[in-house]
Write a protein that holds these residues in place. Structure first.
Motif, PDB file in Angstrom:
ATOM      1  N   SER A 126       3.291 -10.976  22.557  1.00  0.00           N
ATOM      2  CA  SER A 126       3.886 -11.065  21.226  1.00  0.00           C
ATOM      3  C   SER A 126       5.346 -10.612  21.243  1.00  0.00           C
ATOM      4  CB  SER A 126       3.103 -10.190  20.239  1.00  0.00           C
ATOM      5  OG  SER A 126       3.756 -10.141  18.986  1.00  0.00           O
ATOM      6  N   ASP A 127       6.200 -11.374  20.560  1.00  0.00           N
ATOM      7  CA  ASP A 127       7.611 -11.000  20.467  1.00  0.00           C
ATOM      8  C   ASP A 127       7.903 -10.266  19.162  1.00  0.00           C
ATOM      9  OD1 ASP A 127       7.149 -13.251  18.907  1.00  0.00           O
ATOM     10  OD2 ASP A 127       9.205 -14.004  19.126  1.00  0.00           O
ATOM     11  N   VAL A 128       6.876 -10.107  18.321  1.00  0.00           N
ATOM     12  CA  VAL A 128       7.054  -9.391  17.047  1.00  0.00           C
ATOM     13  C   VAL A 128       5.879  -8.430  16.810  1.00  0.00           C
ATOM     14  CG1 VAL A 128       8.530 -11.053  15.836  1.00  0.00           C
ATOM     15  CG2 VAL A 128       6.041 -11.424  15.923  1.00  0.00           C
ATOM     16  N   PRO A 129       5.576  -7.564  17.764  1.00  0.00           N
ATOM     17  CA  PRO A 129       4.398  -6.690  17.610  1.00  0.00           C
ATOM     18  C   PRO A 129       4.499  -5.754  16.416  1.00  0.00           C
ATOM     19  CG  PRO A 129       5.788  -5.945  19.423  1.00  0.00           C
ATOM     20  CD  PRO A 129       6.304  -7.292  19.015  1.00  0.00           C
ATOM     21  N   LEU A 130       5.702  -5.267  16.102  1.00  0.00           N
ATOM     22  CA  LEU A 130       5.893  -4.325  15.002  1.00  0.00           C
ATOM     23  C   LEU A 130       5.529  -4.964  13.661  1.00  0.00           C
ATOM     24  CD1 LEU A 130       7.075  -1.405  14.511  1.00  0.00           C
ATOM     25  CD2 LEU A 130       9.191  -2.559  13.865  1.00  0.00           C
ATOM     26  N   PHE A 131       6.110  -6.140  13.411  1.00  0.00           N
ATOM     27  CA  PHE A 131       5.890  -6.814  12.128  1.00  0.00           C
ATOM     28  C   PHE A 131       4.477  -7.392  12.035  1.00  0.00           C
ATOM     29  CE2 PHE A 131      10.515  -7.037  12.795  1.00  0.00           C
ATOM     30  CZ  PHE A 131      10.926  -6.381  11.644  1.00  0.00           C
ATOM     31  N   ASP A 132       3.980  -7.933  13.135  1.00  0.00           N
ATOM     32  CA  ASP A 132       2.633  -8.500  13.158  1.00  0.00           C
ATOM     33  C   ASP A 132       1.595  -7.415  12.858  1.00  0.00           C
ATOM     34  OD1 ASP A 132       0.685 -10.388  13.382  1.00  0.00           O
ATOM     35  OD2 ASP A 132       0.814 -10.629  15.553  1.00  0.00           O
ATOM     36  N   ALA A 133       1.773  -6.260  13.480  1.00  0.00           N
ATOM     37  CA  ALA A 133       0.849  -5.136  13.258  1.00  0.00           C
ATOM     38  C   ALA A 133       0.928  -4.647  11.813  1.00  0.00           C
ATOM     39  CB  ALA A 133       1.172  -3.999  14.220  1.00  0.00           C
ATOM     40  N   PHE A 134       2.127  -4.600  11.260  1.00  0.00           N
ATOM     41  CA  PHE A 134       2.309  -4.123   9.879  1.00  0.00           C
ATOM     42  C   PHE A 134       1.627  -5.052   8.884  1.00  0.00           C
ATOM     43  CE2 PHE A 134       4.517  -3.874   5.830  1.00  0.00           C
ATOM     44  CZ  PHE A 134       4.567  -2.514   5.609  1.00  0.00           C
ATOM     45  N   VAL A 135       1.814  -6.357   9.062  1.00  0.00           N
ATOM     46  CA  VAL A 135       1.215  -7.342   8.156  1.00  0.00           C
ATOM     47  C   VAL A 135      -0.308  -7.218   8.152  1.00  0.00           C
ATOM     48  CG1 VAL A 135       0.785  -9.810   7.820  1.00  0.00           C
ATOM     49  CG2 VAL A 135       3.105  -8.999   8.244  1.00  0.00           C
ATOM     50  N   SER A 136      -0.901  -7.122   9.333  1.00  0.00           N
ATOM     51  CA  SER A 136      -2.358  -7.062   9.426  1.00  0.00           C
ATOM     52  C   SER A 136      -2.925  -5.751   8.894  1.00  0.00           C
ATOM     53  CB  SER A 136      -2.804  -7.260  10.880  1.00  0.00           C
ATOM     54  OG  SER A 136      -2.508  -8.559  11.319  1.00  0.00           O
ATOM     55  N   SER A 137      -2.304  -4.632   9.255  1.00  0.00           N
ATOM     56  CA  SER A 137      -2.853  -3.323   8.873  1.00  0.00           C
ATOM     57  C   SER A 137      -2.784  -3.082   7.373  1.00  0.00           C
ATOM     58  CB  SER A 137      -2.125  -2.200   9.620  1.00  0.00           C
ATOM     59  OG  SER A 137      -0.742  -2.189   9.316  1.00  0.00           O
ATOM     60  N   THR A 138      -1.707  -3.500   6.723  1.00  0.00           N
ATOM     61  CA  THR A 138      -1.611  -3.330   5.273  1.00  0.00           C
ATOM     62  C   THR A 138      -2.589  -4.266   4.556  1.00  0.00           C
ATOM     63  OG1 THR A 138       0.337  -4.788   5.342  1.00  0.00           O
ATOM     64  CG2 THR A 138       0.729  -2.419   5.133  1.00  0.00           C
ATOM     65  N   ALA A 139      -2.828  -5.448   5.133  1.00  0.00           N
ATOM     66  CA  ALA A 139      -3.817  -6.364   4.564  1.00  0.00           C
ATOM     67  C   ALA A 139      -5.221  -5.779   4.711  1.00  0.00           C
ATOM     68  CB  ALA A 139      -3.735  -7.727   5.254  1.00  0.00           C
ATOM     69  N   TRP A 140      -5.488  -5.093   5.822  1.00  0.00           N
ATOM     70  CA  TRP A 140      -6.784  -4.425   6.008  1.00  0.00           C
ATOM     71  C   TRP A 140      -7.039  -3.430   4.877  1.00  0.00           C
ATOM     72  CZ3 TRP A 140      -6.870  -2.805  11.903  1.00  0.00           C
ATOM     73  CH2 TRP A 140      -6.952  -3.958  12.682  1.00  0.00           C
ATOM     74  N   ALA A 141      -6.026  -2.604   4.597  1.00  0.00           N
ATOM     75  CA  ALA A 141      -6.165  -1.611   3.531  1.00  0.00           C
ATOM     76  C   ALA A 141      -6.393  -2.290   2.185  1.00  0.00           C
ATOM     77  CB  ALA A 141      -4.924  -0.722   3.482  1.00  0.00           C
ATOM     78  N   GLY A 142      -5.663  -3.377   1.949  1.00  0.00           N
ATOM     79  CA  GLY A 142      -5.816  -4.125   0.703  1.00  0.00           C
ATOM     80  C   GLY A 142      -7.211  -4.704   0.551  1.00  0.00           C
ATOM     81  N   MET A 143      -7.769  -5.237   1.640  1.00  0.00           N
ATOM     82  CA  MET A 143      -9.118  -5.805   1.600  1.00  0.00           C
ATOM     83  C   MET A 143     -10.164  -4.727   1.290  1.00  0.00           C
ATOM     84  SD  MET A 143      -9.457  -9.096   2.037  1.00  0.00           S
ATOM     85  CE  MET A 143     -11.119  -9.286   2.694  1.00  0.00           C
ATOM     86  N   TRP A 144      -9.961  -3.532   1.845  1.00  0.00           N
ATOM     87  CA  TRP A 144     -10.896  -2.434   1.588  1.00  0.00           C
ATOM     88  C   TRP A 144     -10.870  -2.039   0.107  1.00  0.00           C
ATOM     89  CZ3 TRP A 144     -10.421   2.789   0.081  1.00  0.00           C
ATOM     90  CH2 TRP A 144     -11.588   3.548   0.229  1.00  0.00           C
ATOM     91  N   LEU A 145      -9.669  -1.966  -0.461  1.00  0.00           N
ATOM     92  CA  LEU A 145      -9.537  -1.619  -1.874  1.00  0.00           C
ATOM     93  C   LEU A 145     -10.089  -2.727  -2.768  1.00  0.00           C
ATOM     94  CD1 LEU A 145      -5.978  -0.013  -1.857  1.00  0.00           C
ATOM     95  CD2 LEU A 145      -8.137   1.167  -2.378  1.00  0.00           C
ATOM     96  N   LEU A 146      -9.896  -3.981  -2.360  1.00  0.00           N
ATOM     97  CA  LEU A 146     -10.444  -5.101  -3.127  1.00  0.00           C
ATOM     98  C   LEU A 146     -11.969  -5.017  -3.165  1.00  0.00           C
ATOM     99  CD1 LEU A 146     -10.175  -7.844  -4.594  1.00  0.00           C
ATOM    100  CD2 LEU A 146     -10.173  -8.939  -2.335  1.00  0.00           C
ATOM    101  N   ALA A 147     -12.575  -4.679  -2.023  1.00  0.00           N
ATOM    102  CA  ALA A 147     -14.030  -4.545  -1.961  1.00  0.00           C
ATOM    103  C   ALA A 147     -14.530  -3.477  -2.924  1.00  0.00           C
ATOM    104  CB  ALA A 147     -14.472  -4.220  -0.535  1.00  0.00           C
ATOM    105  N   ARG A 148     -13.716  -2.433  -3.138  1.00  0.00           N
ATOM    106  CA  ARG A 148     -14.107  -1.345  -4.045  1.00  0.00           C
ATOM    107  C   ARG A 148     -13.588  -1.573  -5.467  1.00  0.00           C
ATOM    108  NH1 ARG A 148     -16.424   2.560  -1.247  1.00  0.00           N
ATOM    109  NH2 ARG A 148     -16.262   4.028  -2.963  1.00  0.00           N
ATOM    110  N   ARG A 149     -13.029  -2.751  -5.696  1.00  0.00           N
ATOM    111  CA  ARG A 149     -12.542  -3.176  -7.007  1.00  0.00           C
ATOM    112  C   ARG A 149     -11.464  -2.246  -7.556  1.00  0.00           C
ATOM    113  NH1 ARG A 149     -17.264  -6.340  -9.785  1.00  0.00           N
ATOM    114  NH2 ARG A 149     -16.126  -8.036 -10.747  1.00  0.00           N
ATOM    115  N   LYS A 150     -10.518  -1.888  -6.694  1.00  0.00           N
ATOM    116  CA  LYS A 150      -9.421  -1.011  -7.083  1.00  0.00           C
ATOM    117  C   LYS A 150      -8.142  -1.817  -7.250  1.00  0.00           C
ATOM    118  CE  LYS A 150     -12.197   2.444  -6.925  1.00  0.00           C
ATOM    119  NZ  LYS A 150     -12.646   3.106  -8.169  1.00  0.00           N
ATOM    120  N   ILE A 151      -7.440  -1.575  -8.342  1.00  0.00           N
ATOM    121  CA  ILE A 151      -6.275  -2.378  -8.692  1.00  0.00           C
ATOM    122  C   ILE A 151      -5.164  -2.302  -7.638  1.00  0.00           C
ATOM    123  CG2 ILE A 151      -5.175  -0.543 -10.052  1.00  0.00           C
ATOM    124  CD1 ILE A 151      -4.252  -2.720 -12.021  1.00  0.00           C
ATOM    125  N   GLU A 152      -5.097  -1.185  -6.907  1.00  0.00           N
ATOM    126  CA  GLU A 152      -4.035  -1.021  -5.905  1.00  0.00           C
ATOM    127  C   GLU A 152      -4.163  -2.003  -4.746  1.00  0.00           C
ATOM    128  OE1 GLU A 152      -4.441   2.974  -7.946  1.00  0.00           O
ATOM    129  OE2 GLU A 152      -5.812   1.453  -7.153  1.00  0.00           O
TER     130      GLU A 152
END
Length: 206
Positions: A126-152
């Motif tokens: 990967s030539d963009v490991p920093l940005f690729d990792a950031f995009v995925s990890s923040t989406a992971w957190a968002g998916m967890w909050l969505l599962a718990r029905r949290k507005i954040e």
């Protein structure tokens, strides 16, 4: 690349997009629109989208991306179960996160970012490991909050989207960049729609 080059690339991608890809995108868009409406049907449509993407990714041997989609699949099943249980229990409304839930979401993003960055940096080309990792990890957190029905969840997902858009353009994927821009816009409206639901719930309790 100038605008004409980008437009030509965009046209070529549309022409060469397979039916399975269109279905994957269609179900993915449906998932976000249903989430905006606070509908439990976001999960079955999301699961179909994830399974289609996994099929496509296996075909081009992007195994790391397949693993990421397995996480999305697990979180979709988890979210579906939680939403269904809360509906049966009469707790069908969305809410703000508690401090503990926010801390967990941040930890998911931070630990996920660190782990993904190290894997991408040292074990992939990967030539963009920093940005690729950031995009995925923040989406992971968002998916967890969505599962718990949290507005954040909308905030975390859009933090991911706002970095993903230029990243996709950098990777010469204008079609996916435009799709992500659309999802970014939907997420903004999703946040305010969920906020209205929370306010209505508070008025009923007052």
């Amino acid at each position: 690349m100038n605008f004409q080059d980008w437009f030509k690339l965009f046209q070529e991608q549309i022409i060469h997009t397979s039916l399975i890809e269109w279905l994957a995108v269609g179900f993915g868009v449906s998932e976000v629109l249903l989430a905006k409406k606070n509908s439990i049907w976001l999960y079955p449509t999301g699961i179909i989208s994830v399974l289609l993407w996994m099929f496509l990714l296996l075909g081009v041997k992007l195994y790391a991306e397949v693993l990421l989609n397995i996480y999305y699949l697990v979180m979709s099943v988890y979210g579906w179960i939680i939403w269904k249980k809360r509906k049966l229990d009469g707790e069908n409304q969305v809410s703000w996160s508690s401090n503990k839930e926010l801390i967990i979401a941040v930890l998911i993003a931070v630990i996920g970012f660190g782990a993904l960055y190290l894997v991408l940096r040292h074990y992939t080309d990967s030539d963009v490991p920093l940005f690729d990792a950031f995009v995925s990890s923040t989406a992971w957190a968002g998916m967890w909050l969505l599962a718990r029905r949290k507005i954040e969840n909308w905030i975390f997902l859009n933090i991911s989207n706002i970095v993903a858009i230029p990243l996709l353009f950098h990777k010469k994927l204008p079609l996916m960049a435009c799709l992500t821009t659309f999802l970014f816009t939907v997420a903004i409206f999703g946040f305010f729609d969920w906020k209205k639901i929370i306010n209505k719930s508070r008025l009923k309790l007052a």
